[in-house]
Design an enzyme around this catalytic site. Structure first.
Site, PDB file in Angstrom:
ATOM      1  N   THR A 141       0.712  -1.442  -0.113  1.00 45.99           N
ATOM      2  CA  THR A 141      -0.011   0.136  -0.114  1.00 45.99           C
ATOM      3  C   THR A 141       0.942   1.384  -0.202  1.00 45.99           C
ATOM      4  OG1 THR A 141      -1.740  -1.062   1.234  1.00 45.99           O
ATOM      5  CG2 THR A 141      -1.951   1.219   1.300  1.00 45.99           C
ATOM      6  N   GLY A 171      -9.005  -5.097   2.647  1.00 46.16           N
ATOM      7  CA  GLY A 171      -7.768  -5.080   3.659  1.00 46.16           C
ATOM      8  C   GLY A 171      -7.875  -3.980   4.864  1.00 46.16           C
TER       9      GLY A 171
END
Length: 307
Positions: A141, A171
């Protein structure tokens, strides 16, 4: 992955941009780059070959949050998340609802699945079938915290999530307290790694809480991340990869990670620099500047032809 975005964000701040402008600029730079396999354009798809993206935006002055999960065919999910943060209700949209919102609000539509990413997906699908491999390979990320001249802070995240994830899987990245958290009177934090384990600990919020008690960003990161790593390993039996970055409202920063992790830091006084971090002894973090050799190898690896 975030370095070019950090450079752009500092330029935005130097031109009187807000911390919110800086976060959006930084993350859009990452979303637009096709060779980053875990964010935006060029991100890797789910098990059915569909690229579902997550993003979040939070302002530390007001605690306004906007987020999207499972959004598809939108050029910059972080911009959609920022727009949603202005809404008192319905500020977290998922799936078709997120995509329709972006379309109705005039955000640029784009096929975000590149030929390169689709080829990687096809190759992985074949490997899984032929060798009975674990399908999950890769999760990352872009997370960022910014501080402007007025003392305002903003946090943002963007991710295409776990490669080969099941459709609809989300997530930690768009979840407040897990993937990100920021309070302009204290500081902010953002996370990357295996979302299913990160969300068990709400580590971004915990780091900000610890900074609020007087710990430096590095002390807060070390205490929160490694204590939870040990607790999760003991009680759950295993612990996935996770890394967190933090910055307080004075511009001091910290990082903790249980895997090798690279990140970029910069401000108006110091040229942005990329560092590499690893877990050290006794709940500490080893941090060193990367070498040009490391950077050259990284560039070569992410741009390597796909057979």
């Amino acid at each position: 992955m975030a370095h070019d975005g950090v450079v752009e964000a500092i330029q935005t701040l130097s031109n009187q941009g807000t911390s919110g402008d800086a976060v959006e600029t930084l993350i859009k730079t990452v979303e637009d780059y096709p060779f980053y396999k875990s964010v935006g354009f060029g991100g890797l798809p789910n098990a059915e070959g569909i690229l579902e993206m997550d993003a979040a935006y939070m302002e530390g002055d007001t605690f306004q949050i906007g987020a999207v999960a499972g959004i598809t065919d939108v050029k910059n999910p972080i911009s959609v998340a920022r727009k949603l943060s202005q809404d008192k209700f319905n500020s977290f949209r998922v799936g078709d609802g997120a995509s329709k919102y972006a379309m109705l609000e005039g955000f640029e539509r784009k096929n975000m699945l590149t030929k390169r990413a689709h080829r990687i997906w096809e190759k992985r699908l074949k490997e899984i079938h032929e060798n009975n491999l674990n399908p999950y390979d890769g999760h990352d990320t872009v997370g960022a915290i910014t501080l402007d001249k007025q003392g305002s802070m903003t946090a943002g995240t963007s991710s295409s999530g776990l490669f080969m994830k099941k459709p609809g899987r989300v997530g930690d990245s768009p979840l407040s307290g897990s993937g990100f958290y920021v309070d302009s009177e204290i500081g902010g934090a953002a996370a990357t790694g295996l979302g299913e384990d990160l969300m068990k600990g709400c580590l971004s919020y915990e780091i900000v809480r610890l900074m609020g008690e007087g710990l430096t960003p590095q002390q807060a990161c070390d205490q929160a991340v490694y204590s939870f790593h040990d607790k999760l390993t003991k009680r759950y039996g295993k612990c996935g990869a996770f890394s967190l970055v933090a910055m307080n409202n004075q511009g001091q920063w910290g990082v903790a990670t249980n895997v090798e992790f690279t990140f970029s830091v910069g401000n108006h006084l110091e040229t942005p620099q990329i560092f590499i971090a690893n877990m050290g002894d006794n709940h500490t973090t080893n941090i060193q500047p990367i070498t040009q050799e490391w950077l050259d190898a990284y560039e070569k690896r992410i741009k390597a032809p796909i057979d």
